[in-house]
Design an enzyme around this catalytic site. Structure first.
Site, PDB file in Angstrom:
ATOM      1  CG  ASP A  25      -1.838   1.247   1.416  1.00  0.00           C
ATOM      2  OD1 ASP A  25      -1.595   2.178   0.410  1.00  0.00           O
ATOM      3  OD2 ASP A  25      -2.352   1.299   2.365  1.00  0.00           O
ATOM      4  CE  LYS A  86      -1.551   6.872  -3.493  1.00  0.00           C
ATOM      5  NZ  LYS A  86      -2.121   6.146  -2.509  1.00  0.00           N
ATOM      6  CD  GLU A 182      -5.092   3.666  -2.459  1.00  0.00           C
ATOM      7  OE1 GLU A 182      -5.897   4.388  -2.051  1.00  0.00           O
ATOM      8  OE2 GLU A 182      -3.956   4.013  -2.900  1.00  0.00           O
ATOM      9  CG  ASP A 208      -8.913   5.077   2.132  1.00  0.00           C
ATOM     10  OD1 ASP A 208      -8.629   5.627   3.207  1.00  0.00           O
ATOM     11  OD2 ASP A 208      -8.437   4.689   1.377  1.00  0.00           O
TER      12      ASP A 208
END
Ligand code: ADP
Ligand code: MG
Length: 619
Positions: A25, A86, A182, A208
């Site tokens: 992850d 990211k 994800e 999330d």
């Protein structure tokens, strides 16, 4: 496709050989790695026992520090300490509009680099450092080299962002088995893909809430495949915002006007700790600027309500986008460290009217799911019936000017069907060539040709009037079928295309890399081709009109028009977009006058009682 290739004879592992596959992850704030050992997915810790690696990379003159070791530099050397890399992945310099403390170098339309103490470092290189650390951790902990990895990406990541992630993994020396969404990974972790009742479709919400981002996705599990129905979220909403809300509240309670930088740094850490403590206890005491304050759960809940409300409204919108009702949702899965908060869980419970799944540690669940998929893909799992798959490359159709119109983009979950309408280019056109291509580039010549067929028997019509529906359908085995149908006459034709066995990994790599490398060049080429096609179309229309109405123009006017026409015709042979555009403009000056003349003439004719049909036929 990838699924079929891994099952090819000779490639599957010998019965007793266990191959090491990991799931990573790669998060905005934290990254981690997991693997399946003796049939059970486990997260792997470093030598200090830590599982979460803060996604922070510090470049000093000599060293590179990562994770917790890089953290202290956030305050002492922020310019060389890269957090949230990211957010920069797969973005050109011009794309990056959010605030950050870094100096970026490079061309506007290209991948930027951070100017660091160790020179220019691209987001891909920085992410590769994080991935490499996790790979090393896995190898040290498993005492074996890693054979393959599944890396997770947000469901909304586009091709460039996915490609950048893939590049980073390659740079880290990882063999990427697949990039996995994800939310899909979270669903896999809970075994939601193990439902044996394939007859019924099931819908899942993945909520999330991480450190700095909020994502909600709706997945449909149908015929053994997850499909992303809708996604939504906030790129700047997460646990960090909850910390700031607590800090703001405490300041007000304690009558603190301002905090200096160092006080702020301490206060925000205290607020975060308090928030995290409230997940296990009913109230917490912490200090801010040497004053002590108590926060209990009900107060915490009201303090962060504004952030919770934002997530709730996104959930409702995504449900609407997916055209689903609350009753259609079988399960809600909680992901991200912030969903450990009791208040967050409570809000989710209320909006979806059900108990969310949260038994797996929410900041580990994505890595866990990724490791399960990795284990299946590498061939360790006994039940080899892994159907989950995506299209590895985009599928498109050739349009005028040798351009590619994409119908199904890369990484779309299969099975999938997409339909698009096309029309004829010329008057009276009775056949249409359907050319199916695969690849990421904008021009047909840079893509791979998969097949072509002709749709015949289109009734003759004026250009642009025929409605040709082209459907691309990829089934769960990766088999592509393309059909075309003219809707007024119902004539149709179709072709089946075998999976991409012939496409080697190297070819695939090249096609993907090309798409990435040439993205801006392709945009220019596409613009050029489109301009040419459009100009050609105008020239042809003008030619038709001149055949009928050239007499309306005075000799000088006609000569000027003819000259502009010849000029444009000549310029079309060049690739100079500027000159072509000028020639188009020039022609327009004369052809507009001609069009006006024609219009007047036809109106006169119509008023004189000429059949209106003559008028429309000449167009
Ligand atoms: P990301 O996916 O964005 O990298 P994570 O899923 O790791 O982020 O979530 C990090 C966030 O989770 C941080 O804001 C952190 O404060 C929060 N968090 C971690 N543990 C807890 C807890 N026990 N209670 C509430 N929030 C927590
Ligand atoms: Mg996350």
């Amino acid at each position: 496709m990838a699924l079929l290739q891994i099952a090819e004879p000779g490639q599957s592992s010998a019965p007793h050989e266990h191959r090491i596959a990991i799931g990573i992850d790669l998060g905005t704030t934290h990254s981690l790695v997991a693997t399946v050992l003796s049939g059970k997915a486990k997260v792997l810790n470093d030598q200090q026992g830590r599982v979460l690696l803060p996604s922070i990379v510090h470049y000093s003159n000599q060293n590179i520090e990562l994770g917790d070791d890089a953290k202290p530099f956030l305050t002492t050397d922020p310019k060389n300490t890269i957090v949230s890399v990211k957010r920069f992945m797969g973005r050109s310099k011009a794309d990056i509009k959010f605030q950050h403390p870094y100096t970026l170098v490079g061309e506007d339309n290209q991948m930027p680099a951070f100017d660091t103490a160790q020179g220019h470092k691209t987001p891909v290189e920085i992410s590769a450092e994080i991935l490499k650390q996790l790979k090393d951790r896995a190898e040290a902990s498993l005492n074996n080299p890693v054979n393959g990895a599944v890396i997770t990406v947000p469901a909304y990541f586009d091709e460039a962002q996915r490609q950048a992630t893939r590049d980073a993994a390659q740079l880290a020396g990882l063999n990427v088995l697949r990039l996995l969404n994800e939310p899909t990974a979270a669903a896999v972790a809970y075994g939601l893909d193990q439902d044996t009742n394939l007859a019924t479709d099931r819908n899942y919400v993945i909520y999330d809430l991480g450190g700095g981002t909020f994502d909600v996705s709706i997945l449909r599990f149908s015929q053994g495949v997850f499909e992303v129905l809708a996604t939504g979220g906030h790129t700047a909403l997460g646990g960090d915002d909850l910390d700031r809300l607590i800090l703001k509240w405490a300041k007000k309670q304690l009558n603190i006007e301002t905090l200096d930088d160092s006080e702020y740094a301490h206060a925000i850490v205290a607020a975060r700790k308090a928030k995290e403590a409230l997940s296990d206890q009913d109230s917490v005491e912490f200090s801010m600027a040497s004053q002590s304050i108590t926060l209990d759960r009900p107060t915490f809940e009201s303090v962060i309500q504004v952030a919770l409300d934002k997530t709730i409204s996104v959930c409702k919108r995504v449900l609407r986008d997916a055209k689903l009702e609350l009753d259609d949702i079988q399960n809600v899965v909680l992901v991200g460290g912030s969903t450990r908060s009791y208040a967050v869980q409570q809000a989710v419970r209320q909006v979806f009217n059900q108990e969310p799944l949260c038994t797996i540690n929410p900041d580990e669940v994505v890595a866990i799911g990724a490791s399960i998929t990795a284990n299946q893909l590498i061939g360790n799992s006994k039940d080899g019936s892994l159907l989950l798959d995506v299209t590895p490359l985009s599928l498109g159709i050739e349009t005028m000017g040798g351009l590619v119109e994409r119908l199904i983009s890369r990484n779309t979950a299969i099975p999938v069907a997409r339909r698009q309408e096309f029309t004829t280019y010329q008057d009276g056109q009775t056949a249409m060539l359907i050319h199916v291509v695969q690849g990421e580039r904008d021009l047909v010549e840079h893509c791979r040709s998969l097949g072509r067929f002709v749709l015949r028997g289109i009734p003759p019509m004026v250009a642009g009037q025929a409605r040709i529906e082209v459907t691309y359908q990829v089934d769960a085995d990766g088999l592509l079928a393309v059909s075309a149908r003219e809707t007024t006459s119902n004539v149709s034709a179709h072709i089946d295309i075998k999976p991409s066995y012939g496409l080697s990994d190297a070819d695939m790599e090249r096609l993907l890399l090309d798409g990435y490398k040439f993205a801006s060049e392709d945009k220019d080429l596409r613009h050029l081709q489109e301009t040419k096609v459009e100009a050609q179309r105008e020239l042809e229309a003008l030619e038709q009109a001149l055949k009928v109405d050239a007499h309306l123009l005075a000799t000088a006017q006609l000569e000027a028009l003819e000259k502009a026409r010849a000029d444009l015709q000549a310029q079309l042979k060049t690739d100079d977009i500027k000159v072509i555009e000028q020639a188009v403009e020039q022609l327009k000056v004369h052809s507009d006058a001609f069009a006006a003349e024609r219009m007047n003439q036809h109106i006169d004719d119509a008023l004189k009682g000429t059949k209106l049909d003559d008028w429309s036929n000449s167009h």
